[in-house]
Design a protein around this motif. Sequence first.
Motif, mmCIF file in Angstrom:
data_model
loop_
_atom_site.group_PDB
_atom_site.id
_atom_site.type_symbol
_atom_site.label_atom_id
_atom_site.label_comp_id
_atom_site.label_asym_id
_atom_site.label_seq_id
_atom_site.Cartn_x
_atom_site.Cartn_y
_atom_site.Cartn_z
ATOM 1 N N ALA A 259 0.912 -1.124 -0.127
ATOM 2 C CA ALA A 259 -0.196 0.035 0.126
ATOM 3 C C ALA A 259 0.779 1.097 -0.100
ATOM 4 O O ALA A 259 1.986 1.092 0.368
ATOM 5 C CB ALA A 259 -0.884 0.020 1.080
ATOM 6 N N THR A 260 0.239 2.441 -0.307
ATOM 7 C CA THR A 260 1.175 3.576 -0.099
ATOM 8 C C THR A 260 1.309 4.122 1.281
ATOM 9 O O THR A 260 0.626 3.579 2.116
ATOM 10 C CB THR A 260 0.235 4.737 -1.026
ATOM 11 N N PRO A 261 2.404 4.806 1.302
ATOM 12 C CA PRO A 261 2.355 5.326 2.771
ATOM 13 C C PRO A 261 1.301 6.027 3.200
ATOM 14 O O PRO A 261 1.069 5.871 4.642
ATOM 15 C CB PRO A 261 3.833 6.394 2.704
ATOM 16 N N ASP A 262 0.612 6.744 2.538
ATOM 17 C CA ASP A 262 -0.427 7.532 3.041
ATOM 18 C C ASP A 262 -1.560 6.595 3.567
ATOM 19 O O ASP A 262 -2.275 6.821 4.561
ATOM 20 C CB ASP A 262 -1.369 8.461 1.771
ATOM 21 N N LYS A 263 -1.827 5.477 2.710
ATOM 22 C CA LYS A 263 -2.915 4.672 3.254
ATOM 23 C C LYS A 263 -2.359 4.078 4.779
ATOM 24 O O LYS A 263 -3.273 3.967 5.535
ATOM 25 C CB LYS A 263 -3.150 3.430 2.492
ATOM 26 N N VAL A 264 -1.035 3.690 4.851
ATOM 27 C CA VAL A 264 -0.539 3.069 5.896
ATOM 28 C C VAL A 264 -0.668 4.111 7.219
ATOM 29 O O VAL A 264 -1.065 3.857 8.276
ATOM 30 C CB VAL A 264 0.802 2.504 5.751
ATOM 31 N N PHE A 265 -0.277 5.343 6.950
ATOM 32 C CA PHE A 265 -0.344 6.517 7.830
ATOM 33 C C PHE A 265 -1.791 6.541 8.197
ATOM 34 O O PHE A 265 -1.969 6.749 9.455
ATOM 35 C CB PHE A 265 0.145 7.830 7.123
ATOM 36 N N ALA B 73 -3.873 4.506 8.744
ATOM 37 C CA ALA B 73 -4.140 3.275 9.855
ATOM 38 C C ALA B 73 -3.545 3.655 10.983
ATOM 39 O O ALA B 73 -4.027 3.172 12.044
ATOM 40 C CB ALA B 73 -3.965 1.893 9.256
ATOM 41 N N LEU B 74 -2.694 4.603 10.944
ATOM 42 C CA LEU B 74 -1.869 4.732 12.171
ATOM 43 C C LEU B 74 -2.266 6.047 12.873
ATOM 44 O O LEU B 74 -1.988 6.097 14.281
ATOM 45 C CB LEU B 74 -0.369 4.665 11.863
ATOM 46 N N ALA B 75 -2.865 6.892 12.311
ATOM 47 C CA ALA B 75 -3.109 8.103 12.917
ATOM 48 C C ALA B 75 -4.375 8.800 12.710
ATOM 49 O O ALA B 75 -4.858 9.688 12.710
ATOM 50 C CB ALA B 75 -2.276 9.205 11.817
ATOM 51 N N THR B 76 -5.382 7.762 12.780
ATOM 52 C CA THR B 76 -6.776 8.045 12.844
ATOM 53 C C THR B 76 -7.343 6.912 13.809
ATOM 54 O O THR B 76 -6.953 5.965 13.879
ATOM 55 C CB THR B 76 -7.505 8.194 11.434
ATOM 56 N N ILE B 77 -8.586 7.431 14.563
ATOM 57 C CA ILE B 77 -8.997 6.589 15.499
ATOM 58 C C ILE B 77 -9.895 5.281 14.844
ATOM 59 O O ILE B 77 -9.399 4.375 15.076
ATOM 60 C CB ILE B 77 -9.916 7.165 16.404
ATOM 61 N N GLY C 128 2.278 10.372 5.972
ATOM 62 C CA GLY C 128 2.850 9.359 5.015
ATOM 63 C C GLY C 128 4.277 9.093 5.286
ATOM 64 O O GLY C 128 4.874 8.636 4.779
ATOM 65 N N LYS C 129 4.840 9.576 6.624
ATOM 66 C CA LYS C 129 6.160 9.513 6.971
ATOM 67 C C LYS C 129 6.508 8.845 8.485
ATOM 68 O O LYS C 129 7.186 7.997 8.401
ATOM 69 C CB LYS C 129 6.874 10.748 6.966
ATOM 70 N N PHE C 130 5.671 9.223 9.328
ATOM 71 C CA PHE C 130 6.047 9.105 10.683
ATOM 72 C C PHE C 130 4.861 9.356 11.635
ATOM 73 O O PHE C 130 4.105 10.366 11.646
ATOM 74 C CB PHE C 130 7.364 10.191 11.069
ATOM 75 N N VAL C 131 4.951 8.609 12.756
ATOM 76 C CA VAL C 131 3.684 8.497 13.585
ATOM 77 C C VAL C 131 4.823 8.264 15.090
ATOM 78 O O VAL C 131 5.701 7.651 15.452
ATOM 79 C CB VAL C 131 2.624 7.731 13.668
ATOM 80 N N TRP D 62 5.385 0.441 30.879
ATOM 81 C CA TRP D 62 5.148 1.349 29.524
ATOM 82 C C TRP D 62 5.262 2.485 29.706
ATOM 83 O O TRP D 62 5.703 3.478 29.007
ATOM 84 C CB TRP D 62 4.066 0.732 28.857
ATOM 85 N N VAL D 63 4.967 3.032 30.876
ATOM 86 C CA VAL D 63 4.744 4.492 31.148
ATOM 87 C C VAL D 63 6.230 5.344 30.767
ATOM 88 O O VAL D 63 6.954 4.812 31.290
ATOM 89 C CB VAL D 63 4.254 4.790 32.456
ATOM 90 N N GLY D 64 5.942 6.353 30.198
ATOM 91 C CA GLY D 64 7.258 6.978 29.577
ATOM 92 C C GLY D 64 7.873 6.415 28.396
ATOM 93 O O GLY D 64 8.888 7.236 27.871
ATOM 94 N N THR D 65 7.525 5.260 27.822
ATOM 95 C CA THR D 65 8.097 4.665 26.859
ATOM 96 C C THR D 65 7.653 5.466 25.473
ATOM 97 O O THR D 65 6.467 6.263 25.412
ATOM 98 C CB THR D 65 7.866 3.050 26.672
ATOM 99 N N GLU D 66 8.343 5.390 24.434
ATOM 100 C CA GLU D 66 7.817 5.946 23.120
ATOM 101 C C GLU D 66 7.590 5.013 22.260
ATOM 102 O O GLU D 66 8.381 3.845 22.078
ATOM 103 C CB GLU D 66 9.070 7.034 22.662
ATOM 104 N N VAL D 67 6.699 5.108 21.329
ATOM 105 C CA VAL D 67 6.314 4.031 20.349
ATOM 106 C C VAL D 67 6.354 4.958 19.020
ATOM 107 O O VAL D 67 5.874 6.200 18.965
ATOM 108 C CB VAL D 67 5.036 3.417 20.513
ATOM 109 N N THR D 68 7.105 4.318 18.094
ATOM 110 C CA THR D 68 7.470 5.211 16.824
ATOM 111 C C THR D 68 7.092 4.268 15.414
ATOM 112 O O THR D 68 7.471 3.012 15.731
ATOM 113 C CB THR D 68 8.736 6.047 16.538
ATOM 114 N N PHE D 69 6.345 4.622 14.324
ATOM 115 C CA PHE D 69 6.190 4.200 13.208
ATOM 116 C C PHE D 69 6.846 4.917 12.155
ATOM 117 O O PHE D 69 6.273 6.180 11.798
ATOM 118 C CB PHE D 69 4.616 3.947 12.944
ATOM 119 N N THR D 70 7.946 4.566 11.605
ATOM 120 C CA THR D 70 8.543 5.196 10.482
ATOM 121 C C THR D 70 8.144 4.517 9.171
ATOM 122 O O THR D 70 8.447 3.265 9.135
ATOM 123 C CB THR D 70 10.166 5.239 10.487
#
Length: 142
Positions: free
Chosen positions: A12-18, A20-24, A60-63, A74-82
């Motif tokens: 899929a395109t980065p925008d489509k993946v984004f 799924a990651l950046a909307t409720i 399309g790039k990063f969350v 978990w408290v204080g940990t960071e989760v990233t999706f590049t």
Amino acid sequence: MPDILHRVGIDATPDKVFNALATIDGLRGWWVSTAGGDAGRGGNIDFGFCSMLVKAADPGKFVHWRCTSGPDEWVGTEVTFTLEQKEGQTFVLFRHANWREPVEFMHHCSTKWAVFLLSLRDAVERGEGRPAPRDVKIHVGD
């Protein structure tokens, strides 16, 4: 500090993946079906068992999230999706960073993150992920 790292390729395109990651609605499709809140930059997402502050959401790039409540580890940990588009797909480079120590629960979480990243792939590619509580179980009582 130890981190959990994963990589999954999605057709899929980065925008489509984004999306799924950046909307409720997107998050409800692959991670937690009851997610609520605001998935935009500066918003708070409530996943029931934890809450995440959205530190960044670069289309399309990063969350980037920071855990503000949930399991003590978990408290204080960071989760990233590049997101990286190459080889005809979008690779999600996942990191759950800044664990204080590699406790047994971290092993569990690493496996569960892999399960949910494959759910993300299926949600984006086929429109049918397996968010909690319908996720793949990895031990009795999970």
